[in-house]
Structure formats: structure tokens, C-alpha cells
Write a protein that holds these residues in place. Structure first.
Motif, PDB file in Angstrom:
ATOM      1  N   ILE A 471       0.858  -1.181   0.000  1.00  0.00           N
ATOM      2  CA  ILE A 471       0.000   0.000   0.000  1.00  0.00           C
ATOM      3  C   ILE A 471       0.897   1.235   0.000  1.00  0.00           C
ATOM      4  O   ILE A 471       1.776   1.352   0.862  1.00  0.00           O
ATOM      5  CB  ILE A 471      -0.900   0.010   1.243  1.00  0.00           C
ATOM      6  N   ILE A 472       0.664   2.055  -0.949  1.00  0.00           N
ATOM      7  CA  ILE A 472       1.490   3.254  -1.072  1.00  0.00           C
ATOM      8  C   ILE A 472       0.586   4.440  -1.275  1.00  0.00           C
ATOM      9  O   ILE A 472      -0.585   4.275  -1.656  1.00  0.00           O
ATOM     10  CB  ILE A 472       2.495   3.127  -2.233  1.00  0.00           C
ATOM     11  N   PRO A 473       1.082   5.642  -1.095  1.00  0.00           N
ATOM     12  CA  PRO A 473       0.241   6.823  -1.351  1.00  0.00           C
ATOM     13  C   PRO A 473      -0.130   6.915  -2.826  1.00  0.00           C
ATOM     14  O   PRO A 473       0.619   6.463  -3.713  1.00  0.00           O
ATOM     15  CB  PRO A 473       1.117   7.989  -0.921  1.00  0.00           C
ATOM     16  N   VAL A 474      -1.232   7.534  -3.055  1.00  0.00           N
ATOM     17  CA  VAL A 474      -1.710   7.716  -4.444  1.00  0.00           C
ATOM     18  C   VAL A 474      -0.700   8.519  -5.244  1.00  0.00           C
ATOM     19  O   VAL A 474      -0.443   8.234  -6.431  1.00  0.00           O
ATOM     20  CB  VAL A 474      -3.090   8.403  -4.444  1.00  0.00           C
ATOM     21  N   ARG A 475      -0.065   9.474  -4.588  1.00  0.00           N
ATOM     22  CA  ARG A 475       0.872  10.311  -5.334  1.00  0.00           C
ATOM     23  C   ARG A 475       2.045   9.493  -5.835  1.00  0.00           C
ATOM     24  O   ARG A 475       2.572   9.720  -6.935  1.00  0.00           O
ATOM     25  CB  ARG A 475       1.338  11.480  -4.475  1.00  0.00           C
ATOM     26  N   ASP A 476       2.453   8.473  -5.007  1.00  0.00           N
ATOM     27  CA  ASP A 476       3.542   7.624  -5.444  1.00  0.00           C
ATOM     28  C   ASP A 476       3.106   6.753  -6.620  1.00  0.00           C
ATOM     29  O   ASP A 476       3.886   6.542  -7.581  1.00  0.00           O
ATOM     30  CB  ASP A 476       4.010   6.741  -4.283  1.00  0.00           C
ATOM     31  N   GLU A 477       1.909   6.260  -6.568  1.00  0.00           N
ATOM     32  CA  GLU A 477       1.405   5.434  -7.662  1.00  0.00           C
ATOM     33  C   GLU A 477       1.315   6.263  -8.945  1.00  0.00           C
ATOM     34  O   GLU A 477       1.715   5.786 -10.018  1.00  0.00           O
ATOM     35  CB  GLU A 477       0.032   4.859  -7.262  1.00  0.00           C
ATOM     36  N   LEU A 478       0.833   7.459  -8.795  1.00  0.00           N
ATOM     37  CA  LEU A 478       0.730   8.300 -10.007  1.00  0.00           C
ATOM     38  C   LEU A 478       2.117   8.731 -10.484  1.00  0.00           C
ATOM     39  O   LEU A 478       2.356   8.854 -11.707  1.00  0.00           O
ATOM     40  CB  LEU A 478      -0.153   9.521  -9.715  1.00  0.00           C
ATOM     41  N   GLU A 479       3.034   8.928  -9.554  1.00  0.00           N
ATOM     42  CA  GLU A 479       4.409   9.224  -9.966  1.00  0.00           C
ATOM     43  C   GLU A 479       5.014   8.050 -10.710  1.00  0.00           C
ATOM     44  O   GLU A 479       5.736   8.218 -11.708  1.00  0.00           O
ATOM     45  CB  GLU A 479       5.243   9.538  -8.709  1.00  0.00           C
ATOM     46  N   HIS A 480       4.635   6.855 -10.226  1.00  0.00           N
ATOM     47  CA  HIS A 480       5.115   5.635 -10.865  1.00  0.00           C
ATOM     48  C   HIS A 480       4.625   5.566 -12.307  1.00  0.00           C
ATOM     49  O   HIS A 480       5.397   5.291 -13.240  1.00  0.00           O
ATOM     50  CB  HIS A 480       4.625   4.423 -10.030  1.00  0.00           C
ATOM     51  N   VAL A 481       3.339   5.817 -12.460  1.00  0.00           N
ATOM     52  CA  VAL A 481       2.800   5.714 -13.823  1.00  0.00           C
ATOM     53  C   VAL A 481       3.327   6.851 -14.668  1.00  0.00           C
ATOM     54  O   VAL A 481       3.540   6.716 -15.883  1.00  0.00           O
ATOM     55  CB  VAL A 481       1.259   5.689 -13.787  1.00  0.00           C
ATOM     56  N   GLN A 482       3.599   7.995 -14.018  1.00  0.00           N
ATOM     57  CA  GLN A 482       4.178   9.115 -14.767  1.00  0.00           C
ATOM     58  C   GLN A 482       5.567   8.739 -15.283  1.00  0.00           C
ATOM     59  O   GLN A 482       5.930   9.039 -16.430  1.00  0.00           O
ATOM     60  CB  GLN A 482       4.233  10.342 -13.856  1.00  0.00           C
ATOM     61  N   ASN A 483       6.374   8.126 -14.428  1.00  0.00           N
ATOM     62  CA  ASN A 483       7.700   7.681 -14.839  1.00  0.00           C
ATOM     63  C   ASN A 483       7.589   6.684 -15.995  1.00  0.00           C
ATOM     64  O   ASN A 483       8.386   6.717 -16.947  1.00  0.00           O
ATOM     65  CB  ASN A 483       8.437   7.031 -13.658  1.00  0.00           C
ATOM     66  N   TYR A 484       6.623   5.812 -15.873  1.00  0.00           N
ATOM     67  CA  TYR A 484       6.412   4.812 -16.933  1.00  0.00           C
ATOM     68  C   TYR A 484       6.056   5.485 -18.250  1.00  0.00           C
ATOM     69  O   TYR A 484       6.591   5.155 -19.313  1.00  0.00           O
ATOM     70  CB  TYR A 484       5.311   3.844 -16.469  1.00  0.00           C
ATOM     71  N   LEU A 485       5.127   6.426 -18.130  1.00  0.00           N
ATOM     72  CA  LEU A 485       4.673   7.092 -19.342  1.00  0.00           C
ATOM     73  C   LEU A 485       5.802   7.928 -19.933  1.00  0.00           C
ATOM     74  O   LEU A 485       5.902   8.056 -21.170  1.00  0.00           O
ATOM     75  CB  LEU A 485       3.453   7.967 -19.034  1.00  0.00           C
ATOM     76  N   THR A 486       6.617   8.475 -19.055  1.00  0.00           N
ATOM     77  CA  THR A 486       7.762   9.244 -19.544  1.00  0.00           C
ATOM     78  C   THR A 486       8.654   8.366 -20.424  1.00  0.00           C
ATOM     79  O   THR A 486       9.080   8.768 -21.520  1.00  0.00           O
ATOM     80  CB  THR A 486       8.555   9.815 -18.360  1.00  0.00           C
ATOM     81  N   ILE A 487       8.970   7.214 -19.916  1.00  0.00           N
ATOM     82  CA  ILE A 487       9.822   6.291 -20.652  1.00  0.00           C
ATOM     83  C   ILE A 487       9.126   5.829 -21.930  1.00  0.00           C
ATOM     84  O   ILE A 487       9.754   5.824 -23.027  1.00  0.00           O
ATOM     85  CB  ILE A 487      10.178   5.085 -19.768  1.00  0.00           C
TER      86      ILE A 487
END
Lengths: 631, 306
Positions: A471-487
Motif C-alpha cells: 500500500i502506497i500513497p496515491v501520489r507515489d502510484e501516479l508518480e510511478h505511472v508518470q515515470n512509466y509514461l515518460t519512458i
């Protein structure tokens, strides 16, 4: 309760029990009873059921045995005493009849002498000695002598022949006086020593005198006289010889005033060597009585002999009468203990039989408690209640197993899902492509872009691991997907753009990790592949009531409803990307939060697709989210 | 079975076995059998003339206490030495108790060696001198003598002669009591013990005669036909009672022979069972005269029911 010490006016101290009222004693008794019963209950609660059953059965049996034994003993003892008493009464009655018969025989003899002999002769001219002798001879075993006196005490006739003692005043004798005082009766005098006749052998004979007034014909006149019949004392006492009552009892004979006529210990009583309660017994009416004499309880039976007023008294000592003797008590004790032994064996068997199923059941439950339940089933035997209990426990154990298995399965699925999700992050293709882009950027001398990609990659993996947290904060999850989308954007040469829209309040909410990236991945692979730079992926997060909605929308090809249906059901093989799929995300959400949460898919061909994750609102401080929302 | 159940079972079984043993032992030991006591009575009064009531008492006690009474008679033809030897032989015999009834020669008791005797010895009629271990049932002979003297004085006797034919300790005690009272009252008296002497038969007129034993009384009664002496005596037989009733004898001092005989055997049983440590029992004596011969207590003393 302790004794108290008190001091009187003279200074003396004494210890005594405290004075209490009856009510206080009752209350004290009640509290003692409560205390005792409480201790017994507490003791029984600490003991095994088998011991309690055994003890209860044994105590009950013993109490029943004792009560029954005592009742039987008392009843039997009473009946036996009554039987003995009635037999003794019968015996006394028989002796009474014998004495009565004896006395009546003597009365008949006296009447016979009077009416058949005396009345028929003229004493002046005739002698009655021969007739008297004849009658005497007939009754010689009963009669000591027969004598006829005139009213002056002169001897007129006698049988056997005898000389009167000199100096003996017959008229002073009580038997003589009684006969003349009451001429209508015949009189029996108490036993005495006969002293009327000369006895050459100097014998002193104990006799009972029967005297009566008679009319004697003398010439032309009649005169009064006294007929005396001295009865042998032994002839009366023989009626009592060999008569013995129960338990060393005996009979004695007394006159109406209580003076002893016959007693088996009469001589000893007269010498002061023995005692008898005859004076008191003279006051008893006919029948049975209980008296205490010389410290001994005795049963007394009294019968009055007819005509004379004499009384026959039967004395039966009560002590040791029936069942109080030591031998009988030893035998009773032996039988009681023998039965007690039998009771112990039987109760031990019964308690074992009754409680063995409970014991087995208890052992079965213990096995479950210690975690060995999987090896053996719960015992279901014994009586109906125990079987029912066993079946119920078995059902509960099965349910427990099922729930445990479900939890384990769920946990495994979670782990698998997360493992899958993690695996997806280290997909060689994605990593190869990302590294390839980095190499390309370095070769192209675009260090900043390379650093940007490396940083995004590193951050991607860092959030993927999240130090092992699920369980992680939503901001971390969205940061994760942001990093993914960046790549991915870099990889796909900017075929698409993306936007992440997040309410401020959403940032600090919690979410299970790696649920958004797979959606973005799907959007890229299934929606953006055919776009020429106008692809757009919009990721939004908002709160809707008690739910958190995370949406990944694209304007890609869209899907037909049947494809949408299959997406969450089948393990759709994924030719590109991580291969985790929506199904994994949906399962993970439902595993964690319940079936009311999950993935919603809205898609229209050629329009686009919007996949929304419906999650519960979880504040970041609450990490115990395993069961949040689960019903 | 559980531990506590086993313990209870073993304990109860052990008690059961003990009880069974006790019951078996009691059953076969004959504990309930009534004990028969063996008592020997050594007597020189074989005819029982002077102690017939004693024998009645002995018979009654023998029945009451389950006594096997063995009578050993010392004949008058035996010398004192022979009698003593016979006594000592009987004392060593297998018996539970011994009663010694020496009426004719009570002093024989003083010649016996009783130091080795382990069974109880009861002296009947004689206070045993020389041994505190011997129980005795007797009458106070001195008191009998005193009572006789008082009766004679009550009748107004101012002179009397004393006669006795048995020279033994008992008679001497009677004489002592008699003489003591006579001396106190200042009554003249003479004494003659030798029945073979001529003086013995000489009874002065108007002088009362005190006979201290039954044989003397019987002799004097027969001799009384020749005189008018008032005759008083100690002891009785049925014949003497007849003479008392007829007036030939004025007074007799008597003892309860039946009780004496009964108590002798009872005392023997008590001694065997180690009960009742009373060693000397003195019974009362009574005055018998014609007027009250058939009244109590004389009636039961002189004519016991047997």
C-alpha cells in the motif's frame, strides 16, 4: 468462631463462646454452607469430568446405600423387636395360663374337700382323715398337707397325719384370720415357712397356704372352721422353671402389692446381692412397658393372674437385643464395604464409558488447538449429544479450515499478483527498450534526456519495490505511472501525450501499488499504437463519496462490448507489455478491498476507452487496509 | 481406573480383608463361648451339717457364673499334717481359683505355704492371717460374741458359763467378744473348752449357758433335759432352729451362710478376671429368736430358697 475473654467484677477472666441469637446462628450456618458448597463447586470445576462423574455417582450410591441400609436395619430391627416382644408376650400369657390353671386346680381341690368331704360328715362322730388322705395322695406332688381347724384353732383333721407344734397359735396366723374375715373367698397367702406340725427331721418347708372358711357339722350344730391346704412352693415355681425370655430375660411372680412370690433371684434379692424393680412394676397395668432400671433399659410385660390378683412380670433386657452385637455390626460393616468396593468398580466403569467420548472429543479439539487438526477428524462418537457436539465442532473446524485456506489462498493470490506486478516491472523487453533508449540518447549526446530517462527508470523501480509495501500513497502510484509514461513516450517517439489530473486531497490517500501502470500500459499498447501523435492518455484521480476513482482514459481504438466482457474474465494473453493485465489488477483490488471494488471498463470502438479503478478511500495513516471495505 | 479410584479401591479392599480376618478369627476362636471357670473348694465340712446353706449359695453361684466346682474333702480321720499336705497338693493342681472352707480346723490355714500359688485363693468363713493376697468372706466373730453377750444381758442374765468344743481361732474370737461385753457389764462368767472334761457337762442351775459353736449347742440341747438353764448360742442347724422355735434355745446369733457361699464363688470369679480388689468381705450377723424366726430377714437367711 473464637471464644471471647471477659472479666467479671472481681477481676477474674474467663473464656466463653460469644452469645448469639438464633437468627445469627442460622446466618452463620448458612454462610458456612455456602462456603462449603462453593469450595466443592470450585473443586469440581478444577477436576476432570470423569472424576466428578465418578465421585458424584459414588457419593450418590453410598448415600443411597446408607439410607437404604439404615432404613432396612431400622425396619428389620423394629419388626424383629416386635416379633420378639409378641413372642415374649405370648410366653408370659402361657405362663399366666399355667399359673391360673394351677391355682384353679387348687381351688377345685379345696372345694372338693369341702363339698365332698367336710360337708358330708359329722365331725363329732366321723373321721375325715381317710378321705383327706386319699385326696392328699392324689395331689401329693402339689400339696404339702391338708388340715381342718375349728374356729378356735384346734386341729380336727390332717393329711398326712401330723402332730401340731406346741406353742403355735393358729388363730394368730394370717391365713386363719383372712379365712374367717372373708368367708366367701378362698385365700392364697404369700409363701412362708410351714410351722404348724412337728417335723422329726427338722425340715422347714416353704409353702403357699390356701385357706377358706368352712361349715363343719358337729352333732346337731354346725360350727365354723378353716380348711387349710399348704401347697408346695416348688409346685408353683416349677411353672416358671425353664421359662426364659429373649436376651437373658426372665419371669417373676408378685402379689398385688409388689411383694415377690417367686423370682429367679429371690434369695439374692433378699440377701441384698441383687435388685429388682418389683415395687414400681406393681403400678404397671397389664401389657408392655419400657423401663430403665440400674442403668439398663428393659422391656416389661405384665399379666394379672385371675382370682388372686398376683401379677406375672416378664423382664427382657433391651441392650444387645437384636442387631447391636459386635459380630453383627462387623458383618454389616463388611457387607457395606464390600458393596462399596463393587460400587467403586461399577462407577469407575460407568464414568469411563460416559466420559471417554468427551475425552476423545476434548483430545480432538486439543489437536485442533495445537494445529494438528489436519491429521485427524474430530471425534464423533458416544451418546447423541456428544456425537452432535462432535459433528458441530467438525463443521466449525471445517469452516475454519476453509476460511484459513481462503485467507491463505487470498494471501497467495495477493502475493502472486504483486509478484506478477513486480515481475512486470522487470520485464526484459521493457528494460531492454528503456536501456536502448538511454544508450541511444547517450549516443545522440543527449545526456539530459538520458539522465531523465535513467532517473525515471530508477524512480519507476523504486516505487515498484516501495520497500516491500503493498500500500502506497496515491501520489507515489501516479508518480510511478508518470515515470512509466515518460519512458514509454520517449520510446514511442511522442506518439501520444499524457496528462495526470489529481485532486489535491487525493494525493495523501493510499492505494495498492502497481494498479494504474498496467492500465496505462494497456492504453499505450491497445490504444496508442496506431496514433500519430494525437494520442492522449488522461489519468485522473478523484474522490467520489467514500470511493476513490482512478481513471485511465485514452482516445484510442476502443473495444467492442464482447471484448470488454472478456477482459476481466480470461487471462488475455498479452503480446506486448508486461502481460499483467486488467484481470490481475481487478483481482488484486477485489482481494484487498472486496468485491464491491474493482475495475470498470467503458469503451467504444474508435472513440476510446476509459478504465476506472474503484477503490475505497484510505487515508495514508491507516496501513491496515487488507480488510477495508471487505464484507 | 484413575489414580484416586485405584487408591480408594485398594484402601477399601484392604479394610475389607482386615475385617474378614477379624470376623473369621472371632468366628472360629469361640470368643462367644461362655467361659467355664474351674474352681476347687477344699473343705473339712463334708457332711454339710453346719453349712448346708453355704453349699446352697455355692451351688447357686456355680450356676450363675458357669463354674465347674470341684470339692476336695478333708476327712476328719486325716491328721493335720495329712490335711495340710492334701491342701498343698490341691493348691498346685490345675485350677482357676481355690476356695478354702475350713470349718472344723480353721487354724490349718495358718500352716499352709501359699507363696508359690499363682491362682486366686478365697477363704470362706475365716479371715486369713499371714497373707494379704488371700481374699476372705467371713463374719465378724468378735461381733457375734458381743451380740450374744448383749442378748443375754438384755434378758437379765447375771451369771453365765461359756462352752465351746471347737478350739480354733474363730471360736476364740467369739469368746473374746463375748467376754469383753461381759466384763464391761460386770457379769460373772466361767469358761470351759474341753468337752471331755466333767466340768464341761456341769451346768449350774439358774445360770445361762453361752455355746459358741454348733456342736456345743447340739450337745447342750440334749443335755438340757436334765436342767433348766437358759441356752444361748452362735450358729445354727435346722435341728437347732427347731429347738429355738420350741424354746429350748433362747437366742441364736446367726450369719447369712447362703450369701457367704455365693460371694465366695463370685469373689473367685472376680479374682480370676482381675476385678474387684476388695480382699476382705465381712458379712453381717443377726439375732434369731422364736418370735421372729419366720420373719424377714431371718426367713431368707435361715431358710434360703434354692
Amino acid at each position: 468462631m473464637k471464644r471471647q475473654t471477659s472479666t467479671n467484677d472481681s477481676g477474674q477472666t474467663a473464656r466463653h463462646w460469644p452469645k448469639r441469637s438464633i437468627r445469627e446462628w442460622i446466618e452463620l450456618g448458612k454462610s458456612l454452607f455456602r462456603d462449603l458448597s462453593g469450595r466443592l463447586v470450585s473443586r469440581s470445576e478444577r477436576s476432570s469430568i470423569r472424576y466428578t462423574v465418578f465421585l458424584s455417582f459414588t457419593v450418590s450410591a453410598i448415600v443411597a446405600m446408607v439410607l437404604t441400609g439404615v432404613l432396612f436395619y431400622l425396619n428389620f430391627s423394629r419388626q424383629l423387636e416386635q416379633t420378639i416382644q409378641s413372642e415374649n408376650e405370648m410366653l408370659v400369657k402361657q405362663v399366666n395360663q399355667s399359673v391360673d390353671t394351677y391355682l384353679r386346680d387348687m381351688l377345685r381341690l379345696s372345694n372338693a374337700i369341702y363339698y365332698n368331704v367336710i360337708k358330708n360328715v359329722d365331725i363329732e362322730n366321723d373321721s375325715i382323715n381317710s378321705e383327706l388322705q386319699l385326696l392328699y395322695g392324689t395331689y401329693v406332688s402339689y400339696v404339702e398337707n391338708i388340715a381342718l381347724y375349728d374356729s378356735d384353732g384346734n386341729l380336727l383333721a390332717t393329711a398326712p397325719p401330723a402332730l401340731s407344734k406346741q406353742g403355735v397359735k393358729v388363730t394368730d396366723a394370717p391365713w386363719f384370720q383372712k379365712a374367717l374375715d372373708r368367708t366367701e373367698n378362698l385365700h392364697f397367702s404369700p409363701p412362708g415357712i410351714q410351722n404348724l406340725f412337728v417335723n422329726a427331721e427338722h425340715r422347714f418347708i416353704r409353702v403357699i397356704s390356701l385357706s377358706s372358711a368352712v361349715e363343719i357339722t358337729s352333732g346337731k350344730s354346725t360350727m365354723q372352721g378353716v380348711l387349710l391346704i399348704d401347697l408346695k412352693y416348688n409346685s408353683l415355681t416349677e411353672l416358671f422353671d425353664h421359662v426364659s425370655l429373649a436376651n437373658g430375660g426372665y419371669l417373676y411372680l408378685m402379689d398385688a402389692n409388689g411383694e415377690l412370690i417367686y423370682h429367679p433371684e429371690q434369695q439374692l434379692i433378699a440377701s441384698g446381692l441383687a435388685k429388682e424393680n418389683n415395687i414400681v412394676a406393681a403400678t404397671y397395668h397389664d401389657g408392655g412397658h419400657i423401663e430403665k432400671f440400674e442403668g439398663e433399659s428393659r422391656s416389661i410385660i405384665v399379666r394379672t393372674v385371675g382370682y388372686t390378683g398376683w401379677r406375672i412380670v416378664g423382664v427382657i433386657p433391651q441392650q444387645g437385643l437384636v442387631l447391636n452385637q459386635l459380630d453383627n455390626l462387623l458383618l454389616v460393616l463388611f457387607i457395606f464395604l464390600f458393596l462399596f468396593d463393587i460400587v467403586i468398580l461399577i462407577n469407575s466403569y460407568i464414568s469411563r464409558k460416559l466420559t471417554a467420548p468427551i475425552k476423545h472429543l476434548e483430545q480432538s479439539v486439543q489437536s485442533v488447538e495445537y494445529g494438528d487438526a489436519g491429521k485427524a477428524a474430530i471425534y464423533q462418537g458416544g451418546s447423541y449429544e456428544i456425537r452432535h457436539l462432535g459433528a458441530s465442532i467438525q463443521g466449525m473446524v471445517d469452516q475454519l479450515h476453509q476460511l484459513t485456506n481462503d485467507i491463505v489462498l487470498e494471501h497467495e493470490q495477493k502475493q502472486k499478483s504483486e509478484l506478477d506486478a513486480l515481475q512486470s516491472q522487470i520485464n526484459p523487453h521493457f528494460l531492454y527498450n528503456a536501456l536502448d533508449i538511454i544508450v541511444w540518447m547517450i549516443e545522440k549526446e543527449q545526456p539530459k534526456e538520458a539522465v531523465h530517462i535513467v532517473t525515471a527508470l530508477a524512480r519507476l523501480f523504486r516505487i515498484s519495490l516501495s520497500r516491500g509495501k503493498n500500500i502506497i500513497p496515491v501520489r507515489d502510484e501516479l508518480e510511478h505511472v508518470q515515470n512509466y509514461l515518460t519512458i514509454q513516450k520517449m520510446r514511442y517517439k511522442n506518439k501520444f501525450s499524457y496528462e495526470i489530473v489529481m485532486d489535491e486531497e487525493v494525493k495523501n490517500l493510499s492505494i495498492i501499488k502497481l494498479v494504474v501502470q498496467p492500465l496505462a500500459e494497456n492504453a499505450i499498447y491497445h490504444g496508442m499504437d496506431f496514433m500519430d501523435g494525437d494520442g492522449k492518455i488522461t489519468i485522473s484521480a478523484r474522490i467520489d463519496g467514500e470511493e476513490l476513482h482512478l481513471s485511465v482514459a485514452d482516445n484510442g481504438l476502443g473495444m467492442t462490448p464482447d471484448v470488454v466482457e472478456r477482459l476481466l474474465i480470461e487471462n488475455t494473453p498479452v503480446s506486448k507489455g508486461s502481460g499483467v493485465g486488467l484481470k490481475n489488477v481487478n483481482e488484486r483490488i477485489k482481494l484487498y478491498f472486496g468485491d464491491q471494488y474493482g475495475v470498470l471498463i467503458e469503451s467504444e470502438p474508435d472513440v476510446g476507452t476509459c478504465i476506472t479503478l474503484v477503490l475505497p478511500v484510505i487515508r495514508c495513516e491507516t496501513e491496515e487496509v487488507g480488510n477495508v471495505g471487505k464484507k | 481406573m484413575g489414580k484416586s479410584e485405584k487408591t480408594a479401591f485398594i484402601l477399601v479392599t484392604a479394610i475389607l480383608v482386615c475385617l474378614l480376618s477379624v470376623i473369621v478369627i472371632r468366628t472360629f476362636s469361640g470368643h462367644d463361648d461362655v467361659r467355664v471357670y474351674r474352681v476347687s473348694i477344699i473343705t473339712d465340712d463334708v457332711q454339710g451339717d453346719y453349712s448346708q446353706n453355704v453349699w446352697k449359695g455355692l451351688d447357686r453361684a456355680a450356676r450363675d457364673y458357669n463354674i465347674d466346682l470341684q470339692v476336695i474333702a478333708l476327712h476328719s480321720g486325716m491328721t493335720t499334717e495329712q490335711q495340710r499336705n492334701s491342701l498343698e497338693r490341691e493348691l498346685e493342681a490345675d485350677t482357676d481359683a481355690i476356695i478354702i472352707n475350713l470349718q472344723q480346723n480353721p487354724s490349718l490355714s495358718e500352716q499352709l505355704d501359699l507363696s508359690s500359688i499363682s491362682v486366686p485363693v478365697i477363704s470362706l468363713g475365716t479371715v486369713w492371717n499371714g497373707s494379704s493376697a488371700i481374699r476372705s468372706i467371713s463374719t465378724d466373730d468378735t461381733e457375734m460374741g458381743r451380740m450374744l453377750a448383749n442378748e443375754m444381758i438384755h434378758d437379765g442374765v447375771t451369771r453365765c458359763v461359756i462352752r465351746a468344743s471347737l478350739d480354733n481361732a474363730r471360736i476364740r474370737l467369739r469368746e473374746a467378744g463375748f467376754v469383753d461385753v461381759m466384763q464391761q457389764q460386770g457379769v460373772d462368767y466361767t469358761s470351759e473348752w474341753d468337752a471331755s472334761s466333767s466340768e464341761w457337762a456341769k451346768l449350774p442351775s439358774g445360770v445361762a449357758v453361752a455355746a459358741l459353736d454348733e456342736p456345743t449347742l447340739e450337745s447342750l440341747v440334749s443335755m438340757r433335759k436334765t436342767g433348766q438353764q437358759a441356752l444361748y448360742g452362735i450358729g445354727y442347724t435346722n435341728a437347732l432352729l427347731s429347738y429355738l422355735e420350741s424354746g429350748a434355745i433362747r437366742r441364736l446369733i446367726v450369719e447369712d451362710d447362703y450369701a457367704m457361699g455365693y460371694l465366695a464363688l463370685k469373689s473367685a470369679v472376680d479374682a480370676i478376671e482381675n476385678r474387684n480388689t476388695e480382699y476382705g468381705q465381712i458379712l453381717a450377723c443377726y439375732v434369731a429368736d422364736a418370735a421372729h424366726l419366720y420373719d424377714e430377714p431371718l426367713r431368707h437367711i435361715l431358710f434360703p430358697i434354692s
